[in-house]
Design a protein around this motif. Structure first.
Motif, short mmCIF file in Angstrom:
data_model
loop_
_atom_site.label_atom_id
_atom_site.label_comp_id
_atom_site.label_asym_id
_atom_site.label_seq_id
_atom_site.Cartn_x
_atom_site.Cartn_y
_atom_site.Cartn_z
N TYR A 615 6.03 -10.44 -13.11
CA TYR A 615 5.58 -9.44 -13.83
C TYR A 615 5.82 -9.61 -15.29
CZ TYR A 615 5.82 -7.40 -9.05
OH TYR A 615 5.37 -7.17 -7.78
N LEU A 619 4.39 -2.33 -19.38
CA LEU A 619 3.55 -1.26 -19.46
C LEU A 619 4.36 -0.13 -20.15
CD1 LEU A 619 1.26 0.59 -18.23
CD2 LEU A 619 2.68 0.98 -16.49
N VAL A 669 -3.51 -3.14 -12.64
CA VAL A 669 -1.92 -3.15 -13.16
C VAL A 669 -1.32 -3.07 -12.02
CG1 VAL A 669 -0.48 -2.38 -14.73
CG2 VAL A 669 -2.97 -2.16 -15.41
N SER A 671 2.65 -3.16 -10.46
CA SER A 671 4.23 -3.06 -10.62
C SER A 671 4.82 -3.32 -9.17
CB SER A 671 4.64 -2.01 -11.33
OG SER A 671 4.83 -0.88 -10.40
N ARG A 675 -0.08 -0.18 -7.62
CA ARG A 675 -1.26 -0.55 -8.26
C ARG A 675 -2.08 0.29 -8.68
NH1 ARG A 675 -6.17 -3.13 -6.55
NH2 ARG A 675 -6.61 -5.14 -7.23
N LEU A 706 2.96 3.17 -11.06
CA LEU A 706 3.45 2.06 -11.45
C LEU A 706 4.98 2.43 -12.16
CD1 LEU A 706 0.35 0.71 -13.47
CD2 LEU A 706 1.01 0.32 -11.28
N VAL A 725 4.94 -5.21 -15.41
CA VAL A 725 3.85 -5.39 -14.63
C VAL A 725 3.13 -6.67 -14.95
CG1 VAL A 725 3.51 -2.93 -14.90
CG2 VAL A 725 2.47 -4.11 -16.42
#
Length: 732
Positions: A615, A619, A669, A671, A675, A706, A725
């Motif tokens: 990741y 974000l 995106v 995490s 999603r 996320l 992320v």
């Protein structure tokens, strides 16, 4: 039908802008300028101008709903209230009082927040109450109490901002979150002052700045410490101020000296020359301010981060002096008042601590109950939501939409679905209300009278301008009816002024002392700043003409400052009787036992979840100008949806090129918690290592699917503003 204009206030953000409402013959409500209110001087953003759209019966709820066979169907008020009372009673019998939870909102009036806290503790006997304001400025509140002994969003009126010499604005995009307030920064520059904006994105607010710093998300603490290091190294400490008005400097100094400029540059990405220029600009004028918002606060180290910015103010003598100080820009409409009067898990009315025996005795006496019957502190907001369906089996929820707004939202949605019983009071059928067993349609801002407290600590009176539809009732009526069904016949009136009179007594002598404030004063003085103790008796009967009466032109901000201590007994000449209210705090002393501010030593630490090979991107989340909070109301307004129709992923061109994404392409995106998919918005105004998503939408584009619920150890604020992320291209 009433056709005269009623002066009132916007239902949205903590500016609580003044406006006039006039019912039109076609049943709509017209908004017009109200230039006498000093916060917005008539200006309104798009949300304020279109706020009456949500009053329409085609948009809002007008009948109670109960779940039958898996679907919500209309029901009578008696049936719906009976079901709620039975659901709460059954849970208490089977699991005890703490098996029932209560979750409130920063949009509730002071009267509602006060009554909800009282209902939880007196009727239900539960300790499990908190509210979504925990997600707003709890870190700033905790840091302010540590340093100053008192938490009030701004310790001065907004009108002071244009008169200072320099403002450092940390993690706030006022141009989109509170557009009418941007004029104060414009006037600051017109008056020769300077503006420094700290934000990982070059926002519309940052474009107004004399200097824009774009640190890596989650590094604001290191940045503040690096600035304080330079203040010390360059001999800019106000030694006399530190000696006479503070304690704890040596430890804070030692902590800051461990954060030398080159080290801070490596952590934050802000260059050493930019750090030095920031210090020069901040220290050059005689007065300066630091204002923070959710950027530095919504972190798992938010309390320490705000504390570091406060230390910068204290070391340079920029707190408790005219036109200087630290302030927090509260987000929600009544985020300030909502926590002052009992919605937070650890607080009683008047900002009293629930575990303080003297506070318990005082409030219990006002409520007519045994102090020992009051439960102790409960779980904070995220912890309460996380316990749903396990320790907490039933939930009464008012004015909040955690399915969209809570961190790790998919998990919280599942926890809500696992409840034995959920009752929701709301204006619209939000994503959370759609999961409820019972939904009650409640009245809105324009349909009821009540007080709110804006980001300045100015208590205001919202006035009823129109008659609510037959199917809607006030939250106060709901709590009155539920209390009666649960065996408490008295103590829960439905008249907001009667409740405010009780709130005055409950808050008397507390940090947030409202005892000198009356509805009459709020009308005549255009709001009153707390603390405002009752230094002498004054008339407190019902105010004639609340609907349609014009406010007096008096501006509390123009009154002379009070001493600044919550127990201050300074008197003004308002009718020769009343305390004038405290527009400017701390000018003579801080609200600590010895009157001195406290330096709190803090050190940089990483965010809870740093990027890694799996990741690799950060974000951060926030708002856009046309939507508000979870969007439950603003997403129902056509004009606002046209301006902001849906979620997006903002990313730098270099990041987009590596992903192979073009403008508008769907981007996933991902995490460790979930999603989200939304169209790409490619711009060079964001850092290449960072993506941004607004959090107003449910479904596939839900940003809070996320976000990381890692909590600040003091404030219990989740880390909304930074998590790791990865990005994935979404192919057809």
């Amino acid at each position: 039908m009433q056709t005269t204009a009623t002066p009132t206030h916007c239902p949205y953000c903590a500016l609580q802008c003044g406006m006039n409402l006039t019912p039109a013959p076609d049943g709509t409500v017209e908004v017009s300028e109200r230039t006498d209110f000093p916060v917005n001087r008539g200006a309104l953003c798009g949300k304020g101008r279109t706020a009456p759209a949500v009053l329409a019966s085609t948009v809002r709820l007008t009948s109670p709903l109960v779940r039958e066979g898996g679907a919500l169907v209309p029901a009578s008020w008696d049936e719906a209230l009976d079901r709620i009372a039975e659901g709460l009673r059954r849970t208490r019998t089977e699991y005890g009082p703490d098996g029932v939870g209560v979750f409130g909102g920063g949009g509730l009036t002071n009267e509602k927040a006060y009554t909800l806290g009282k209902f939880a503790r007196v009727v239900l006997g539960t300790s499990q109450i908190d509210y979504n304001g925990r997600f707003c400025m709890s870190s700033a509140a905790a840091a302010g109490i540590k340093a100053f002994g008192l938490d009030r969003g701004l310790p001065f009126p907004l009108e002071d901002i244009p008169k200072t010499g320099c403002v450092i604005l940390v993690g706030s995009n006022l141009a989109e979150t509170m557009p009418p307030s941007l004029r104060f920064l414009t006037e600051l520059k017109e008056n020769g002052g300077t503006l420094i904006v700290i934000d990982p994105r070059r926002t519309k607010t940052a474009e107004q700045a004399d200097l824009h710093l774009a640190p890596r998300p989650g590094t604001d603490l290191a940045l503040a410490l690096g600035l304080l290091h330079l203040v010390i190294a360059e001999g800019r400490v106000d030694e006399e101020y530190v000696r006479e008005r503070t304690v704890g400097w040596e430890d804070a100094r030692a902590a800051a000296m461990a954060h030398w400029p080159e080290y801070v540059e490596r952590i934050t990405g802000v260059s050493v020359p930019e750090l030095r220029e920031t210090v020069r600009m901040f220290c050059a004028p005689e007065s300066a301010m630091v204002l923070t918002a959710r950027g530095p606060e919504q972190q798992s180290k938010g309390t320490d981060t705000v504390g570091a910015w406060i230390n910068l103010c204290l070391a340079t003598g920029r707190a408790g002096r005219p036109l200087s100080g630290y302030g927090c820009l509260t987000g929600q409409g009544n985020g300030q008042g909502g926590r002052e009067h009992g919605q937070k898990a650890d607080q009683l009315p008047g900002y009293r601590k629930l575990d303080d025996p003297a506070a318990r005795r005082h409030v219990a006496e006002v409520w007519g109950v045994d102090p020992d019957s009051l439960p102790g502190p409960g779980r904070s907001a995220y912890e309460l939501l996380d316990a749903l369906g396990t320790d907490i089996r039933s939930l009464l929820l008012m004015a909040s939409n955690p399915v969209v707004s809570a961190p790790r939202a998919a998990h919280i949605e599942e926890r809500i679905k696992s409840l034995d019983f959920l009752a929701v009071c709301d204006v619209v059928l939000s994503e959370t209300a759609a999961l409820a067993d019972v939904v009650l349609p409640v009245t809105q801002w324009a349909e009821e009278t009540g007080t709110t407290t804006n980001l300045e600590g100015r208590v205001l009176l919202r006035r009823q301008a129109i008659t609510p539809p037959d199917g809607a009732r006030s939250d106060l009526e709901v709590l009155h009816e539920l209390a009666a069904r649960l065996g408490v016949e008295k103590g829960f009136p439905t008249d907001p002024e009667e409740i405010f009179e009780e709130l005055r007594r409950a808050s008397a002598g507390g940090p947030a002392d409202y005892s000198g404030i009356t509805y009459r004063r709020l009308v005549e003085e255009n709001g009153v700043f707390w603390p405002c103790p009752a230094v002498a008796p004054e008339p407190s009967g019902p105010v004639d003409g609340l609907t349609g009466a014009e406010d007096g032109a008096g501006d509390p901000g123009a009154q002379r400052s009070a001493a600044g201590h919550p127990a201050s007994t300074e008197t003004g000449d308002t009718a020769g009787l009343a305390h004038p209210g405290t527009a400017r705090l701390f000018l003579d002393r801080f609200a600590t036992p010895d009157g001195r501010a406290r330096f709190v030593p803090v050190s940089h630490r990483a965010i809870a979840e740093e990027p890694d090979d799996e990741y690799p991107v950060l974000l951060t989340t926030g708002r856009v100008v046309a939507q508000y909070q979870s969007g439950a109301q603003t997403r129902r307004v056509a004009e606002l949806n046209a301006a902001a129709p849906g979620p997006f992923v903002e990313l730098h061109p270099r990041l987009a090129a590596r992903l192979g994404a073009a403008e508008g392409d769907p981007v996933a995106v991902v995490s460790r918690r979930g999603r989200a998919v939304a169209p790409a918005r490619i711009t060079n105004t964001i850092r290449p290592d960072t993506v941004f998503m607004p959090f107003h939408w449910p479904g596939e584009g839900r940003a809070n699917s996320l976000t990381n619920p890692a909590l600040d150890p003091t404030s219990r604020m989740p880390e909304f503003k930074a998590c790791a992320v990865r990005l994935e291209a979404v192919r057809p």
